[in-house]
Design a protein around this motif. Structure first.
Motif, mmCIF file in Angstrom:
data_model
loop_
_atom_site.group_PDB
_atom_site.id
_atom_site.type_symbol
_atom_site.label_atom_id
_atom_site.label_comp_id
_atom_site.label_asym_id
_atom_site.label_seq_id
_atom_site.Cartn_x
_atom_site.Cartn_y
_atom_site.Cartn_z
ATOM 1 N N LEU A 68 0.859 -1.186 0.000
ATOM 2 C CA LEU A 68 0.000 0.000 0.000
ATOM 3 C C LEU A 68 0.892 1.231 0.000
ATOM 4 O O LEU A 68 1.647 1.462 0.954
ATOM 5 C CB LEU A 68 -0.892 0.001 1.241
ATOM 6 N N ARG A 69 0.806 2.003 -1.070
ATOM 7 C CA ARG A 69 1.641 3.209 -1.174
ATOM 8 C C ARG A 69 0.776 4.407 -1.501
ATOM 9 O O ARG A 69 -0.144 4.339 -2.316
ATOM 10 C CB ARG A 69 2.712 3.028 -2.245
ATOM 11 N N SER A 70 1.097 5.516 -0.852
ATOM 12 C CA SER A 70 0.389 6.775 -1.075
ATOM 13 C C SER A 70 1.354 7.921 -0.821
ATOM 14 O O SER A 70 2.128 7.885 0.152
ATOM 15 C CB SER A 70 -0.821 6.886 -0.144
ATOM 16 N N THR A 114 5.246 3.993 1.740
ATOM 17 C CA THR A 114 4.631 2.697 1.977
ATOM 18 C C THR A 114 3.895 2.748 3.303
ATOM 19 O O THR A 114 4.522 2.909 4.363
ATOM 20 C CB THR A 114 5.689 1.582 2.010
ATOM 21 N N GLU A 120 -3.299 -4.585 -7.271
ATOM 22 C CA GLU A 120 -2.550 -3.329 -7.142
ATOM 23 C C GLU A 120 -3.456 -2.117 -7.366
ATOM 24 O O GLU A 120 -3.287 -1.084 -6.703
ATOM 25 C CB GLU A 120 -1.388 -3.340 -8.126
ATOM 26 N N ASP A 121 -4.410 -2.232 -8.292
ATOM 27 C CA ASP A 121 -5.370 -1.137 -8.477
ATOM 28 C C ASP A 121 -6.203 -0.923 -7.211
ATOM 29 O O ASP A 121 -6.429 0.219 -6.783
ATOM 30 C CB ASP A 121 -6.304 -1.455 -9.645
ATOM 31 N N SER A 180 -4.071 0.669 -4.405
ATOM 32 C CA SER A 180 -3.832 2.105 -4.523
ATOM 33 C C SER A 180 -5.009 2.907 -3.970
ATOM 34 O O SER A 180 -4.819 3.963 -3.338
ATOM 35 C CB SER A 180 -3.581 2.470 -5.985
ATOM 36 N N ARG A 181 -6.220 2.414 -4.136
ATOM 37 C CA ARG A 181 -7.405 3.097 -3.617
ATOM 38 C C ARG A 181 -7.493 2.950 -2.098
ATOM 39 O O ARG A 181 -7.832 3.914 -1.389
ATOM 40 C CB ARG A 181 -8.664 2.531 -4.281
#
Length: 450
Positions: free
Chosen positions: A401-403, A407, A431-432, A435-436
Motif C-alpha cells: 500500500l503506497r500513497s 509505503t 494493485e489497483d 492504490s485506492r
C-alpha cells in the motif's frame, strides 16, 4: 447384387441379366438373355453401333473401362447410366466375353460424393473428426483429431475414451450414448476436456462438438454403427471471452467501490468498502496491515510486480531480508468464518508476529507484489497457520500500500483450495485496489482517524 449386371459372349449376345438391371430398365432376364446386343430394345438404333463397339472393346483392353450411356427402358423412357466393363476370360486364358456393371448416374454420383466427403473429412479437414463405434471406442480418426489428442492416428484406435481424456470423459460418453439412443442433438455443445497425453498442445481444452448417429444403409432396419464426432478447438476464443468478461466485472466493481467510498465520511470505512468490493469473485479473505511507522518517500523498486513465488523467495535470501522485520499492525480484516463485511480491527499497537520470510514482509520491503502458494505442502493447514492466515488458505497475494510516495502498509488477499492460484492479471487488479485503499488510509492518517 446392388449394381445392375449384364454379360455378353464374344459375339455380343446377352448371357446374363440380374434383377437390378431389370429394376432399372424394366426388361426381365427372360426378355434380355439371348438377344444379340442391345440394339433396338435397350439402346436406340442410332446409338447401337457406338455402344456395341465400346462394350466389346473391353475384351481387348486391360482393366476396367468406364463409360456413360443413355439406355432405353421397357416403357420407352431413357435413363443415363454409368458402366464399368471388363473382359471375361475362358479356361484357356483367352477373352470369352464381356461383363458390364451399371447404375444410374445420379445414384453413382451420390455414392461417389459420399465416398469423397468421407475421404476428405478423414484426410484434409480443418477440424477433428472421430468415428466412434457402438462400444464408445474410436474406430477412425483424422489427422487433425489425432494432433488434438496428442497421439498418432493408429494409437487412438480401439482405446477407451478414459485412456485419452483425464477430465470431461463422463460428459463426452454421456453425449455419445444419448446420440446412439436418441439421435443427433439439435445444436453443437461445448466440452472442456483435460488430455492425458504429455504431447498434447495444452492439457485443458474447450472443444465445440457436433454429433451424428451413423446407421447402416444396407440393413432393413436402422442398425447403429456408431457416432460421428466432429469438433473444433475454441479454447483461445473461450478464454478471450472469459478474460473480457472478468475485466468488465472487475472494472465495474472498481467503479461501484469508488462511488460507494465517495459517500463515506470516515476514510477507514471507505477503505473497508474498497476491500469488500475487491473480494467479490476475487478472493475468500482480505487483510490490511498498516505500518506503525510509514516508510520515507521513495520510488517503488523496479521489477516488483514480477512472479515471485514464496518458495523461491525463501530459497534465495535477499540482502534486505536481513533487516529487522517491519512493524505491521492489523487494521482491517474480512470475517474468517461466515461471510460478511470487513471490519476495522481495534488498533492495539502490538505488531503482528510475522517472520522475516513472510510474504507480507517481503511485499513491504520490496514495495511490490508477492504471490504465495502452498503447492504440494503436506499440511496446507499448517502452511496457513505458519503465516498467520485463516485455516484453509492455500493461495496468498500480498500487495504493498503506497500513497504520496510512502509505503503505508500491505494488503493481503487469500484463496482456499477450491480456487486457482493468483496470476499476474490478479496481481495487477490487486494493485489497483491497493492504490485506492492506500489513499483512504493515508487520508485517515492525515485526519487523525487511525
Amino acid at each position: 447384387m446392388d449394381a445392375a449386371l449384364c454379360a455378353f459372349d464374344a459375339d455380343g449376345t446377352v448371357t446374363h441379366w440380374n434383377r437390378e438391371a431389370e429394376r432399372i430398365l424394366g426388361w426381365t432376364a427372360a426378355e434380355a438373355v439371348g438377344r444379340a446386343g442391345l440394339a433396338g430394345w435397350a439402346v436406340r438404333a442410332e446409338d447401337a453401333d457406338e455402344v456395341h463397339a465400346v462394350l466389346m472393346a473391353a475384351m481387348t483392353s486391360p482393366g476396367r473401362q468406364v463409360h456413360e450411356f443413355a439406355l432405353l427402358t421397357k416403357d420407352g423412357g431413357r435413363v443415363l447410366v454409368r458402366t464399368q466393363s471388363s473382359a471375361v476370360t475362358g479356361t484357356d486364358g483367352e477373352p470369352a466375353g464381356v461383363y458390364c456393371a451399371f447404375s444410374e448416374v445420379h445414384t453413382q454420383i451420390d455414392l461417389e460424393r459420399s465416398i469423397a466427403l468421407s475421404e476428405a473429412l478423414f484426410d484434409d479437414a480443418s477440424w477433428g473428426v472421430v468415428l466412434v463405434d457402438a462400444d464408445l471406442r474410436p474406430a477412425v480418426v483424422n489427422a487433425h483429431a489425432a494432433r488434438a489428442l496428442g497421439l498418432g492416428r493408429t494409437h487412438v484406435l480401439g482405446r477407451p475414451l478414459g485412456d485419452l481424456l483425464a477430465q470431461g470423459v463422463e460428459e463426452l460418453e454421456g453425449a455419445l450414448q444419448h446420440v446412439l439412443a436418441e439421435g443427433a442433438p439439435p445444436a453443437a455443445t461445448e466440452l472442456w476436456v483435460t488430455l492425458r497425453s504429455e504431447e498434447a498442445e495444452e492439457p485443458r481444452r474447450c472443444w465445440r462438438s457436433g454429433f451424428l448417429r451413423l446407421a447402416s444403409p444396407l440393413a432393413e432396419e436402422p442398425v447403429p454403427l456408431g457416432v460421428g464426432w466432429l469438433f473444433q478447438d475454441i479454447t483461445d476464443t473461450k478464454r478471450s471471452e472469459q478474460d473480457s468478461s472478468l475485466q468488465r466485472f472487475r472494472a465495474h466493481q472498481l467503479h461501484r467501490a469508488g462511488r460507494a467510498a465517495a459517500e463515506c465520511e470516515d476514510p477507514m470505512e471507505a477503505a473497508a468498502l474498497q476491500l469488500d468490493f475487491a473480494l467479490a469473485g476475487f478472493a475468500d479473505h482480505g487483510l490490511v496491515d498498516l505500518s506503525a511507522t510509514p516508510s520515507p518517500s521513495g520510488l517503488p523498486l523496479s521489477g516488483m510486480d514480477a512472479d515471485t513465488p514464496i518458495e523461491d523467495a525463501d530459497a534465495t535470501e535477499r540482502p534486505d531480508d536481513a533487516d529487522p522485520v517491519p512493524r505491521l499492525v492489523r487494521a482491517l480484516a474480512s470475517p474468517a468464518g461466515a461471510p460478511g463485511p470487513s471490519q476495522p480491527v481495534a488498533v492495539t499497537g502490538i505488531p503482528l508476529a510475522y517472520v522475516p520470510g513472510h510474504p507480507a514482509v517481503q511485499a513491504y520491503r520490496r514495495r511490490g507484489s508477492v504471490r504465495a502458494s502452498a503447492g504440494l505442502a503436506a499440511s496446507p493447514e499448517g502452511w496457513a497457520a505458519a503465516r498467520k492466515w485463516p485455516e484453509g488458505t492455500v493461495h496468498g497475494l500480498c500487495v504493498v500500500l503506497r500513497s504520496r510516495g510512502r509505503t503505508v502498509g500491505v494488503a493481503t488477499f487469500l484463496r482456499g483450495a477450491s480456487r486457482r492460484p493468483f496470476d499476474r492479471a490478479d496481481a495487477a487488479y490487486a494493485e489497483d485496489v491497493a492504490s485506492r485503499i492506500a489513499a483512504s488510509l493515508d487520508l485517515a492518517d492525515v485526519l487523525g482517524k487511525r
